[in-house]
Design a protein around this motif. Structure first.
Motif, PDB file in Angstrom:
ATOM      1  N   ALA A 250      -4.267  12.333  -0.514  1.00  0.00           N
ATOM      2  CA  ALA A 250      -3.158  12.109  -1.410  1.00  0.00           C
ATOM      3  C   ALA A 250      -2.315  13.166  -1.161  1.00  0.00           C
ATOM      4  O   ALA A 250      -0.934  13.049  -1.156  1.00  0.00           O
TER       5      ALA A 250
ATOM      6  N   TYR B 174       6.860  11.812  -3.499  1.00  0.00           N
ATOM      7  CA  TYR B 174       5.903  10.910  -4.274  1.00  0.00           C
ATOM      8  C   TYR B 174       6.634   9.244  -4.081  1.00  0.00           C
ATOM      9  O   TYR B 174       5.834   8.627  -4.172  1.00  0.00           O
TER      10      TYR B 174
ATOM     11  N   SER C 226       2.535   5.676  -0.360  1.00  0.00           N
ATOM     12  CA  SER C 226       2.122   4.496  -0.703  1.00  0.00           C
ATOM     13  C   SER C 226       0.835   4.430  -0.961  1.00  0.00           C
ATOM     14  O   SER C 226       0.236   5.185  -0.268  1.00  0.00           O
ATOM     15  N   MET C 227       0.160   3.856  -1.788  1.00  0.00           N
ATOM     16  CA  MET C 227      -1.501   3.623  -2.215  1.00  0.00           C
ATOM     17  C   MET C 227      -2.079   3.144  -0.976  1.00  0.00           C
ATOM     18  O   MET C 227      -3.193   3.311  -0.827  1.00  0.00           O
TER      19      MET C 227
ATOM     20  N   LYS D 196      -7.634  -0.093  -1.239  1.00  0.00           N
ATOM     21  CA  LYS D 196      -6.659   0.054  -2.588  1.00  0.00           C
ATOM     22  C   LYS D 196      -7.142   0.163  -3.863  1.00  0.00           C
ATOM     23  O   LYS D 196      -6.881   0.736  -4.648  1.00  0.00           O
TER      24      LYS D 196
ATOM     25  N   TYR E 173      -7.367   2.853  -7.143  1.00  0.00           N
ATOM     26  CA  TYR E 173      -6.933   2.455  -8.747  1.00  0.00           C
ATOM     27  C   TYR E 173      -8.100   2.686  -9.544  1.00  0.00           C
ATOM     28  O   TYR E 173      -8.012   2.885 -10.795  1.00  0.00           O
TER      29      TYR E 173
ATOM     30  N   LYS F  84      -0.724   5.161  -9.102  1.00  0.00           N
ATOM     31  CA  LYS F  84      -0.242   6.197  -8.319  1.00  0.00           C
ATOM     32  C   LYS F  84       0.198   7.522  -8.984  1.00  0.00           C
ATOM     33  O   LYS F  84      -0.187   8.772  -8.515  1.00  0.00           O
TER      34      LYS F  84
END
Length: 205
Positions: A27, A36, A40-41, A52, A56, A62
């Protein structure tokens, strides 16, 4: 004669702490590359090799992942600074070691430094507060260092001096991005030339 096929070996599950460290590393790279807002996640999950929903599960959002990256970068900066100044025989040497550690950090951890310095795009978010906490961390470290080596009879002056050091070094670090030919050693001496002249008066009281 029949043969029995062996079942495929089950993939060993990565420990949670190790997986979290991997997610933060990836990340950090994506946030530094894309910014930022554009990161994208989906891309982060794909690079990590997880779903994904798993991202989370670990970080909630994010922004939560960004906060984890900033906190890790802050912890690393604190560690390298504290280790650098440990055992310094004089105030001048402690300052030089601390500055050098900072400039080495921003050279070797460019992605982490990118997160810490781009606070203008994050105003109004929890990330802005985390970045300010990083700045305050360095100010407190320097003020503590000054209290150990210099005359600390005026704590307000000590705090003001620490703020000045942090602000000046932050701007110098940004300037260094356009002057990659300069080594951390050279930049440290530039900073010492400007900063130590005033601080030395406190050491000699």
């Amino acid at each position: 004669m029949s043969t029995t096929a062996k079942a495929p070996a089950r993939r060993k599950r990565m420990p949670r702490a190790q997986r979290e460290r991997q997610m933060i590393d990836v990340a950090e790279a994506v946030f530094a590359e894309r910014g930022y807002a554009a990161a994208s996640m989906d891309e982060i999950a794909e690079r990590v090799g997880v779903s994904k929903p798993m991202l989370y599960e670990y970080f909630n959002s994010k922004e939560g992942l960004l906060l984890a990256c900033i906190r890790e970068a802050r912890a690393a900066l604190r560690t390298v600074t504290e280790e650098a100044v440990a055992g310094a025989p004089t105030a001048e040497e402690a300052m030089r070691r601390g500055l050098h550690a900072f400039f080495v950090y921003i050279r070797e951890r460019r992605q982490a430094w990118s997160l810490l310095r781009h606070e203008m795009a994050l105003i109004g978010t929890s990330a802005a507060e985390e970045i300010e906490a990083t700045r305050q961390q360095q100010t407190d470290l320097i003020a503590t260092l000054m209290g150990g080596y210099l005359d600390s009879s005026d704590p307000v002056r000590t705090q003001a001096s620490a703020e000045f050091v942090v602000g000046g070094c932050e701007r110098l670090a940004i300037w260094c991005e356009a002057h990659e030919n300069l080594t951390p050693e050279q930049v440290t001496e530039y900073a010492m030339d400007l900063l130590w002249g005033g601080l030395e008066r406190l050491a000699n009281r």
